[in-house]
Scaffold this active site. Structure first.
Site, PDB file in Angstrom:
ATOM      1  N   HIS A  11     -38.686 -23.018  22.559  1.00 23.09           N
ATOM      2  CA  HIS A  11     -38.155 -22.862  21.203  1.00 23.09           C
ATOM      3  C   HIS A  11     -39.292 -22.502  20.276  1.00 23.09           C
ATOM      4  O   HIS A  11     -40.000 -22.991  19.893  1.00 23.09           O
ATOM      5  CB  HIS A  11     -37.278 -24.262  20.790  1.00 23.09           C
ATOM      6  CG  HIS A  11     -36.370 -24.823  21.860  1.00 23.09           C
ATOM      7  ND1 HIS A  11     -35.652 -25.960  21.812  1.00 23.09           N
ATOM      8  CD2 HIS A  11     -36.017 -24.226  22.944  1.00 23.09           C
ATOM      9  CE1 HIS A  11     -34.670 -25.947  22.802  1.00 23.09           C
ATOM     10  NE2 HIS A  11     -34.881 -24.872  23.689  1.00 23.09           N
TER      11      HIS A  11
ATOM     12  N   GLN B 247     -32.076 -24.752  27.041  1.00 26.79           N
ATOM     13  CA  GLN B 247     -31.312 -23.815  28.240  1.00 26.79           C
ATOM     14  C   GLN B 247     -30.004 -23.414  27.260  1.00 26.79           C
ATOM     15  O   GLN B 247     -29.927 -23.250  26.291  1.00 26.79           O
ATOM     16  CB  GLN B 247     -31.022 -24.487  29.367  1.00 26.79           C
ATOM     17  CG  GLN B 247     -32.359 -24.495  30.331  1.00 26.79           C
ATOM     18  CD  GLN B 247     -33.299 -25.790  29.683  1.00 26.79           C
ATOM     19  OE1 GLN B 247     -32.709 -26.935  29.984  1.00 26.79           O
ATOM     20  NE2 GLN B 247     -34.406 -25.707  29.538  1.00 26.79           N
TER      21      GLN B 247
HETATM   22  P1  GDP Z   1     -34.645 -20.659  22.109  1.00 27.25           P
HETATM   23  O1  GDP Z   1     -35.221 -21.076  23.366  1.00 27.25           O
HETATM   24  O2  GDP Z   1     -32.915 -20.866  21.806  1.00 27.25           O
HETATM   25  O3  GDP Z   1     -35.026 -21.534  20.830  1.00 27.25           O
HETATM   26  O4  GDP Z   1     -35.059 -19.317  21.636  1.00 27.25           O
HETATM   27  P2  GDP Z   1     -36.562 -18.643  21.938  1.00 27.25           P
HETATM   28  O5  GDP Z   1     -37.466 -19.311  20.847  1.00 27.25           O
HETATM   29  O6  GDP Z   1     -36.754 -18.747  23.479  1.00 27.25           O
HETATM   30  O7  GDP Z   1     -36.107 -17.101  21.809  1.00 27.25           O
HETATM   31  C1  GDP Z   1     -35.869 -16.569  20.613  1.00 27.25           C
HETATM   32  C2  GDP Z   1     -36.546 -15.562  19.988  1.00 27.25           C
HETATM   33  O8  GDP Z   1     -35.844 -14.732  19.113  1.00 27.25           O
HETATM   34  C3  GDP Z   1     -37.837 -16.162  19.403  1.00 27.25           C
HETATM   35  O9  GDP Z   1     -38.828 -15.598  19.659  1.00 27.25           O
HETATM   36  C4  GDP Z   1     -37.170 -16.287  17.910  1.00 27.25           C
HETATM   37  O10 GDP Z   1     -38.578 -16.078  17.086  1.00 27.25           O
HETATM   38  C5  GDP Z   1     -36.643 -15.092  17.738  1.00 27.25           C
HETATM   39  N1  GDP Z   1     -35.494 -14.845  16.930  1.00 27.25           N
HETATM   40  C6  GDP Z   1     -34.717 -15.896  16.518  1.00 27.25           C
HETATM   41  N2  GDP Z   1     -33.894 -15.588  15.471  1.00 27.25           N
HETATM   42  C7  GDP Z   1     -34.056 -14.444  15.255  1.00 27.25           C
HETATM   43  C8  GDP Z   1     -33.251 -13.322  14.690  1.00 27.25           C
HETATM   44  O11 GDP Z   1     -32.200 -13.471  13.909  1.00 27.25           O
HETATM   45  N3  GDP Z   1     -33.974 -11.968  14.719  1.00 27.25           N
HETATM   46  C9  GDP Z   1     -34.890 -11.725  15.495  1.00 27.25           C
HETATM   47  N4  GDP Z   1     -35.218 -10.414  15.454  1.00 27.25           N
HETATM   48  N5  GDP Z   1     -35.544 -12.699  16.175  1.00 27.25           N
HETATM   49  C10 GDP Z   1     -35.110 -13.831  16.193  1.00 27.25           C
HETATM   50  P1  IMO Z   2     -34.574 -22.372  26.410  1.00 29.08           P
HETATM   51  O1  IMO Z   2     -34.409 -23.896  25.783  1.00 29.08           O
HETATM   52  C1  IMO Z   2     -33.991 -19.449  29.269  1.00 29.08           C
HETATM   53  C2  IMO Z   2     -33.977 -20.418  33.448  1.00 29.08           C
HETATM   54  C3  IMO Z   2     -35.216 -20.069  34.480  1.00 29.08           C
HETATM   55  C4  IMO Z   2     -34.302 -19.902  35.788  1.00 29.08           C
HETATM   56  C5  IMO Z   2     -33.377 -21.174  35.564  1.00 29.08           C
HETATM   57  C6  IMO Z   2     -33.887 -22.386  36.455  1.00 29.08           C
HETATM   58  O2  IMO Z   2     -35.849 -21.739  25.830  1.00 29.08           O
HETATM   59  O3  IMO Z   2     -33.387 -21.848  26.112  1.00 29.08           O
HETATM   60  P2  IMO Z   2     -35.986 -24.102  35.851  1.00 29.08           P
HETATM   61  O4  IMO Z   2     -37.355 -24.081  35.259  1.00 29.08           O
HETATM   62  O5  IMO Z   2     -35.148 -25.063  35.065  1.00 29.08           O
HETATM   63  O6  IMO Z   2     -35.722 -24.434  37.431  1.00 29.08           O
HETATM   64  O7  IMO Z   2     -35.270 -22.593  35.782  1.00 29.08           O
HETATM   65  O8  IMO Z   2     -33.346 -21.433  34.517  1.00 29.08           O
HETATM   66  N1  IMO Z   2     -34.468 -21.253  32.409  1.00 29.08           N
HETATM   67  C7  IMO Z   2     -34.263 -20.795  31.027  1.00 29.08           C
HETATM   68  N2  IMO Z   2     -34.077 -19.489  30.357  1.00 29.08           N
HETATM   69  N3  IMO Z   2     -34.346 -20.336  28.385  1.00 29.08           N
HETATM   70  C8  IMO Z   2     -34.736 -21.401  28.913  1.00 29.08           C
HETATM   71  O9  IMO Z   2     -34.826 -22.601  28.037  1.00 29.08           O
HETATM   72  C9  IMO Z   2     -34.607 -21.971  30.195  1.00 29.08           C
HETATM   73  N4  IMO Z   2     -34.877 -22.900  31.008  1.00 29.08           N
HETATM   74  C10 IMO Z   2     -34.692 -22.722  32.304  1.00 29.08           C
HETATM   75  O10 IMO Z   2     -35.590 -18.732  34.041  1.00 29.08           O
HETATM   76  O11 IMO Z   2     -33.816 -18.808  35.779  1.00 29.08           O
HETATM   77 MG    MG Z   3     -36.450 -20.385  24.638  1.00 31.85          MG
END
Ligand code: GDP
Ligand code: IMO
Ligand code: MG
Length: 430
Positions: free
Chosen positions: A41, A223
């Site tokens: 996150h 996820q």
């Molecule tokens: P999460 O797992 O749901 O918390 O999301 P992640 O952090 O894995 O992926 C979201 C990505 O998008 C991160 O690199 C954030 O910094 C970025 N992000 C979040 N909101 C926005 C947005 O509105 N615009 C852009 N361009 N990036 C964003």
């Molecule tokens: P956040 O919280 C995106 C995907 C993995 C794989 C499947 C199973 O950042 O949104 P695992 O490690 O649980 O055995 O993987 O789930 N996966 C995610 N994809 N964001 C995540 O978390 C994920 N956590 C697991 O890529 O396809």
């Molecule tokens: Mg993520």
């Protein structure tokens, strides 16, 4: 008082960390209820970027408690790395981070099993993050697991060795994997001491007391709903219930304590790892989305698969979660498109349908798209919904109409402040 919930409606990485960090100031407690270090996150503020895996995304807001709930699986090694990063950032966490004693532990051999299981699957592999998630939840439901509270028991080492030996037995039937087990175990036990020194609580009593005292609680999902063990694109899923129901089992609260459910979706769609993805774009448009959206995994750095937003899929996860408000993220990633598409239906077996079939694997499900006009301009200056280009407003309004849930937040960039609150936020605690 009720517990509000934030969760992802797609295949993860919807921007949960950013929205939780933004909203956290309005709450007394942020609690993670499932998943583990497979989550990544991302939070961006003051020109800095932080990625959290196990620690709830409220930790950077002072005066707020953060609970790692019993539904979470914890790898002490990853957790301690996160804590070291918090120390570096001079964020005080010791008085504000609580860990449920019933949360299960990821052992080094769980990671080894994850890698060996994936290797054995060959072409059928899930694309797991290899953090040991599957094997740890298997031990939990198989009634073999070790919990945080168990580490305080005098016979913990015996229990550890017994589980490790069970794992070594299982590994004999699987492909061998290069893994420095001794080295990883050493790191694990050092990290375990730090974990033991944190505030370990009976999470279910703690959270219910807080509710009774009128404290405001935000549950943070990991996820996305399409990775849910029951309702996701099985077997290409994770091993926990990522939907709202997981809040009850993952924190120990009753269903009637659930308040607002904020569902997050990107303005398009991504997935990392294997498995079905009906609107995936395997062409230069997909590559363009990946580049514009910096779509590379926060946990593994893998390129994310990209495609258009899938509205029947979102309808499905809105239904499963009882979503009351929508947050749309990454709308800025679409800035350069002259035309944007959204899947409104599926065409399957000669029929048009809005429902996902029982099994998406190997099913030739064709999305039926509607075209929307692009806006082809930057959105930095948009502070209110009305400041957005007319075409962006029309796109969002079409999503809202189709999905029949109010959009209350629109994210226009990764930074904390790049967020438009669309209308009076309904029933949130401010
Ligand atoms: P999460 O797992 O749901 O918390 O999301 P992640 O952090 O894995 O992926 C979201 C990505 O998008 C991160 O690199 C954030 O910094 C970025 N992000 C979040 N909101 C926005 C947005 O509105 N615009 C852009 N361009 N990036 C964003
Ligand atoms: P956040 O919280 C995106 C995907 C993995 C794989 C499947 C199973 O950042 O949104 P695992 O490690 O649980 O055995 O993987 O789930 N996966 C995610 N994809 N964001 C995540 O978390 C994920 N956590 C697991 O890529 O396809
Ligand atoms: Mg993520």
């Amino acid at each position: 008082m009720t517990i509000d919930v934030i969760l992802g409606l797609q295949w993860g990485d919807e921007g949960k960390g950013k929205i939780v960090d933004f909203l956290a100031t309005q709450y007394d407690i942020v609690a993670r209820f499932q998943g583990g270090p497979n989550a990544g996150h991302t939070l961006k503020f003051d020109g800095k970027k932080y990625v959290l895996h196990t620690v709830p995304s409220g930790i950077f807001r002072t005066d707020l408690l953060n609970l790692i709930g019993n539904g979470v699986v914890i790898d002490p090694i990853t957790l301690v790395k996160e804590l070291e990063n918090l120390d570096k950032a001079e964020v005080e966490f010791r008085s504000r981070l609580l860990v449920a004693k019933k949360a299960h532990l990821i052992l080094p051999t769980h990671r080894l099993l994850d890698a060996a299981n994936e290797s054995a699957k060959g072409k059928e592999k899930i694309g797991s993050t290899l953090k040991g998630i599957g094997p740890t939840y298997m031990d939990k439901t198989g009634r073999n697991g070790l919990r945080v509270g168990d580490t305080l028991l005098p016979d913990f080492m015996e229990r550890y060795n017994s589980l490790k030996n069970k794992h070594l037995g299982l590994l004999e039937a699987l492909p061998s994997i290069e893994f420095d087990l001794e080295g990883e175990e050493q790191k694990w036990f050092v990290a375990l001491d730090t974990l033991r020194s944190l505030k370990l609580v009976d999470g279910e009593y703690f959270i219910n007391k807080m509710l009774a005292e009128g404290k405001k609680i935000l549950a943070e999902g990991a996820q996305g709903s399409m990775l849910d063990i029951d309702y996701g694109t099985y077997p290409f899923v994770t091993s926990s219930n990522t939907v709202t129901a997981g809040v009850c089992s993952g924190l120990g609260v009753a269903p009637q304590t659930i308040g607002q459910v904020i569902g997050i979706t990107k303005a398009y769609c991504t997935r990392v790892g294997s498995g079905p993805f009906p609107t995936e774009l395997l062409d230069e448009t997909g590559d363009f989305l990946r580049n514009e959206g910096a779509e590379f995994g926060s946990t593994t750095g893998r390129p994310r698969r990209c495609g258009w937003i899938d509205l029947p899929q979102l309808k499905y996860t809105i239904m499963l979660n009882g979503v009351t408000q929508l947050a749309i993220t990454k709308i800025d990633v679409l800035n350069k498109f002259a035309e944007i598409k959204a899947a409104m239906h599926y065409s399957y077996d000669g029929k048009v349908t809005d429902e996902l079939p029982f099994d998406l694997c190997g099913i030739p499900l064709e999305p039926v798209y509607q075209d929307f006009e692009g806006w082809q301009q930057q959105l930095e200056d948009a502070k209110d919904f009305e400041d957005l280009p007319k075409a962006a407003q029309a796109y969002l309004e079409a999503l809202e109409t189709y999905l029949d849930v109010p959009i209350t937040m629109v994210s226009t960039g990764p930074e904390r402040e790049s967020l438009i609150l669309k209308e009076m936020m309904m029933d949130l605690p401010w």
